[in-house]
Scaffold this motif. Sequence first.
Motif, PDB file in Angstrom:
ATOM      1  N   LEU A 137       0.868  -1.220   0.108  1.00 30.55           N
ATOM      2  CA  LEU A 137      -0.069   0.065   0.071  1.00 30.55           C
ATOM      3  C   LEU A 137       0.965   1.232   0.069  1.00 30.55           C
ATOM      4  CD1 LEU A 137      -2.869  -0.856   2.504  1.00 30.55           C
ATOM      5  CD2 LEU A 137      -3.019  -0.471  -0.048  1.00 30.55           C
ATOM      6  N   ALA A 138       2.057   1.097   0.544  1.00 25.89           N
ATOM      7  CA  ALA A 138       2.843   2.383   0.727  1.00 25.89           C
ATOM      8  C   ALA A 138       3.812   2.385  -0.799  1.00 25.89           C
ATOM      9  CB  ALA A 138       4.030   2.217   1.746  1.00 25.89           C
ATOM     10  N   VAL A 139       4.218   1.139  -0.941  1.00 26.56           N
ATOM     11  CA  VAL A 139       5.116   1.134  -2.493  1.00 26.56           C
ATOM     12  C   VAL A 139       4.681   1.453  -3.576  1.00 26.56           C
ATOM     13  CG1 VAL A 139       7.016  -0.186  -3.319  1.00 26.56           C
ATOM     14  CG2 VAL A 139       6.982   0.091  -1.004  1.00 26.56           C
ATOM     15  N   ILE A 140       3.618   0.800  -3.859  1.00 29.34           N
ATOM     16  CA  ILE A 140       2.673   1.016  -5.115  1.00 29.34           C
ATOM     17  C   ILE A 140       2.524   2.138  -5.471  1.00 29.34           C
ATOM     18  CG2 ILE A 140       0.974   0.068  -6.470  1.00 29.34           C
ATOM     19  CD1 ILE A 140       1.239  -2.579  -5.378  1.00 29.34           C
ATOM     20  N   PRO A 141       1.468   3.014  -4.657  1.00 26.59           N
ATOM     21  CA  PRO A 141       1.279   4.422  -4.875  1.00 26.59           C
ATOM     22  C   PRO A 141       2.413   5.121  -5.070  1.00 26.59           C
ATOM     23  CG  PRO A 141      -0.031   3.442  -3.372  1.00 26.59           C
ATOM     24  CD  PRO A 141       0.705   2.391  -3.301  1.00 26.59           C
ATOM     25  N   LEU A 142       3.440   5.130  -4.205  1.00 22.96           N
ATOM     26  CA  LEU A 142       4.704   6.076  -4.198  1.00 22.96           C
ATOM     27  C   LEU A 142       5.265   5.684  -5.450  1.00 22.96           C
ATOM     28  CD1 LEU A 142       6.389   5.392  -0.918  1.00 22.96           C
ATOM     29  CD2 LEU A 142       5.689   7.731  -1.937  1.00 22.96           C
ATOM     30  N   GLY A 143       5.359   4.448  -5.948  1.00 26.71           N
ATOM     31  CA  GLY A 143       6.270   4.356  -7.469  1.00 26.71           C
ATOM     32  C   GLY A 143       5.182   4.854  -8.473  1.00 26.71           C
ATOM     33  N   LEU A 144       3.862   4.576  -8.239  1.00 26.77           N
ATOM     34  CA  LEU A 144       3.151   4.933  -9.681  1.00 26.77           C
ATOM     35  C   LEU A 144       3.169   6.421  -9.645  1.00 26.77           C
ATOM     36  CD1 LEU A 144      -0.053   2.625  -9.289  1.00 26.77           C
ATOM     37  CD2 LEU A 144       1.407   2.914 -11.076  1.00 26.77           C
ATOM     38  N   GLY A 145       3.211   7.204  -8.522  1.00 23.62           N
ATOM     39  CA  GLY A 145       3.151   8.682  -8.667  1.00 23.62           C
ATOM     40  C   GLY A 145       4.495   9.260  -8.925  1.00 23.62           C
ATOM     41  N   GLY A 146       5.693   8.449  -8.316  1.00 23.93           N
ATOM     42  CA  GLY A 146       7.099   8.941  -8.632  1.00 23.93           C
ATOM     43  C   GLY A 146       7.232   8.443 -10.089  1.00 23.93           C
ATOM     44  N   GLY A 147       6.770   7.696 -10.879  1.00 23.29           N
ATOM     45  CA  GLY A 147       7.034   7.097 -11.995  1.00 23.29           C
ATOM     46  C   GLY A 147       6.366   8.245 -13.035  1.00 23.29           C
ATOM     47  N   LEU A 148       5.059   8.674 -12.615  1.00 21.94           N
ATOM     48  CA  LEU A 148       4.577   9.627 -13.550  1.00 21.94           C
ATOM     49  C   LEU A 148       5.418  10.918 -13.332  1.00 21.94           C
ATOM     50  CD1 LEU A 148       2.074  10.119 -15.176  1.00 21.94           C
ATOM     51  CD2 LEU A 148       0.924  10.997 -12.962  1.00 21.94           C
ATOM     52  N   LEU A 149       6.097  11.223 -12.359  1.00 22.99           N
ATOM     53  CA  LEU A 149       6.941  12.564 -12.296  1.00 22.99           C
ATOM     54  C   LEU A 149       8.225  12.304 -13.051  1.00 22.99           C
ATOM     55  CD1 LEU A 149       6.891  13.483  -8.536  1.00 22.99           C
ATOM     56  CD2 LEU A 149       5.664  14.477 -10.505  1.00 22.99           C
ATOM     57  N   VAL A 150       8.588  10.790 -13.116  1.00 24.40           N
ATOM     58  CA  VAL A 150       9.927  10.611 -13.977  1.00 24.40           C
ATOM     59  C   VAL A 150       9.447  10.741 -15.395  1.00 24.40           C
ATOM     60  CG1 VAL A 150      11.359   8.730 -14.619  1.00 24.40           C
ATOM     61  CG2 VAL A 150      10.852   9.019 -11.989  1.00 24.40           C
ATOM     62  N   ALA A 151       8.485  10.321 -15.782  1.00 21.20           N
ATOM     63  CA  ALA A 151       7.899  10.338 -17.284  1.00 21.20           C
ATOM     64  C   ALA A 151       7.724  11.844 -17.882  1.00 21.20           C
ATOM     65  CB  ALA A 151       6.797   9.331 -17.364  1.00 21.20           C
ATOM     66  N   LEU A 152       7.292  12.514 -16.919  1.00 24.07           N
ATOM     67  CA  LEU A 152       6.931  13.953 -17.199  1.00 24.07           C
ATOM     68  C   LEU A 152       8.308  14.528 -17.371  1.00 24.07           C
ATOM     69  CD1 LEU A 152       3.768  14.925 -15.198  1.00 24.07           C
ATOM     70  CD2 LEU A 152       4.059  14.477 -17.482  1.00 24.07           C
ATOM     71  N   ALA A 153       9.117  14.258 -16.527  1.00 18.70           N
ATOM     72  CA  ALA A 153      10.635  14.917 -16.473  1.00 18.70           C
ATOM     73  C   ALA A 153      11.255  14.764 -17.783  1.00 18.70           C
ATOM     74  CB  ALA A 153      11.199  14.699 -14.976  1.00 18.70           C
ATOM     75  N   SER A 154      11.283  13.263 -18.051  1.00 19.41           N
ATOM     76  CA  SER A 154      11.895  12.794 -19.090  1.00 19.41           C
ATOM     77  C   SER A 154      11.342  13.321 -20.452  1.00 19.41           C
ATOM     78  CB  SER A 154      12.174  11.263 -19.327  1.00 19.41           C
ATOM     79  OG  SER A 154      10.716  10.619 -19.533  1.00 19.41           O
ATOM     80  N   LEU A 155      10.088  14.010 -20.565  1.00 16.83           N
ATOM     81  CA  LEU A 155       9.232  14.461 -21.814  1.00 16.83           C
ATOM     82  C   LEU A 155       9.612  15.931 -21.551  1.00 16.83           C
ATOM     83  CD1 LEU A 155       6.692  11.832 -21.847  1.00 16.83           C
ATOM     84  CD2 LEU A 155       8.324  11.874 -23.519  1.00 16.83           C
TER      85      LEU A 155
END
Lengths: 221, 245
Positions: free
Chosen positions: A33-51
């Motif tokens: 419950l902690a890691v999956i939402p963190l990863g999904l949210g962090g991943g979105l930021l990573v994707a936005l930054a990489s674009l």
Amino acid sequence: MDALLQQFFNLDVMAQAWPLVLKGLGMTALLCLAVIPLGLGGGLLVALASLSGSRALRWSVRVFADLFRALPPLVLLILIYSGLPFAGIRLSPFAAVCLAFLLNASSFYGEIYRAGIESVGRGQWEAARSTGLTAGQAFGYVILPQAVRNVLPDLVSNTVEVVKLTSLASVVSFTELLYAADMARSVTYNASPIVLAALIYLAILWPVVRLTSRLEHRIAA
Amino acid sequence: MPAPILDVRALRKSFGPLEVLKGIDLSVRPQELVFLVGPSGSGKSTLLRCCNRLEEPDSGSIRLEGVELMDRACDLNAARRRIGMVFQGFNLYPHMTALGNVTLALRKVLGKSRREAEEIGRAALDRVGLADKAACHPGELSGGQQQRVAIARAVSLEPTLMLFDEPTSALDPELVGSVLAVMRSLREAGMTMVVVSHEMRFAREAADRVVFMEGGAIVEEGPPAAMFTEAQHPRTRAFLQEIGR
């Protein structure tokens, strides 16, 4: 044959270990419950930054994502939990696991999101902006929903990986499912609690794995 | 003469070393239908896409009802909702219904309630003859129907100017008529329109002015009757004869 059943499928031992294993399962759930939402949210930021339009941001985030995708998660976890104290930073097992898996999972999720966003045609963006939607609105209402739909099987598969990854937390004495089962094993001198834990992982993840196959099939169709 | 709705001055745009627009001047009066024609690569689509800055011009001036869109302080989103745009590839949102496509900007840009937006959206779909398709997703519609939904999406925001970028080029021939009919009814309702298209018959009967572009510049312009029969410039004559055949 009998010895095998005794050592691996001993129902009495499993029943004895059940309360402990159940507690471990609860901790595994908490970790997810902690890691999956963190990863999904962090991943979105990573994707936005990489674009993003900024070259510096794009490059630093690429390096970040490559680094944490290449580094074995167990190495990362031990570095954070056992290495950081030498720099005066002492994290609880839970915090160390969250941080390590946030870095790992968001890098993988980020690459998946990026592929999804790039799969949505430029015309969608133009149509949305031409009606006066802001960049954020166009992304949130038009681009992201299509991007997620296009890479849903990969997002789910990666989530399965993250759930499996949580068993690594046993290494830093976090009492999750595997750690609890192993404790039960060492107390009972019997492997049945480990088998029990394995069966629980299977019961949870097997339907999800089936689901990803069906999703892939649906998208290919 | 009424003040122009759209006034483009000295507009320049390059893609790398290639200069696509070489200082375009174009003025569109209220309720006028201007047809942009020219060979492919002449810059007509780029000009259209610069009018709402989907394509960023290098220099020049774009005034919409007197407001300079090239100003740094210009609220581009506010300007864009007054410029409807229709694309060659429809660009409907595939994850939303026809009605959802129309209501998104009504709700998020104009701030209408869902109920109000759906009322306006249904009226807009009715106007393009697709009231019964409100609940369909774009994938369930023909190309002609999709393009009409796209027109409804743009018209529902009550723009003062509509831009059409080759609206019928991606359509099967038998579906072109339904889209042109909608454009004709918009024209009759007094909409100001700039159209990039190869539908010369439509240009001849509906346009107020035909603008011929080549090599990033306007070569010649005039009313369709004059342009099609007695164009001054030999390049215009050659092009219109070639395409009119």
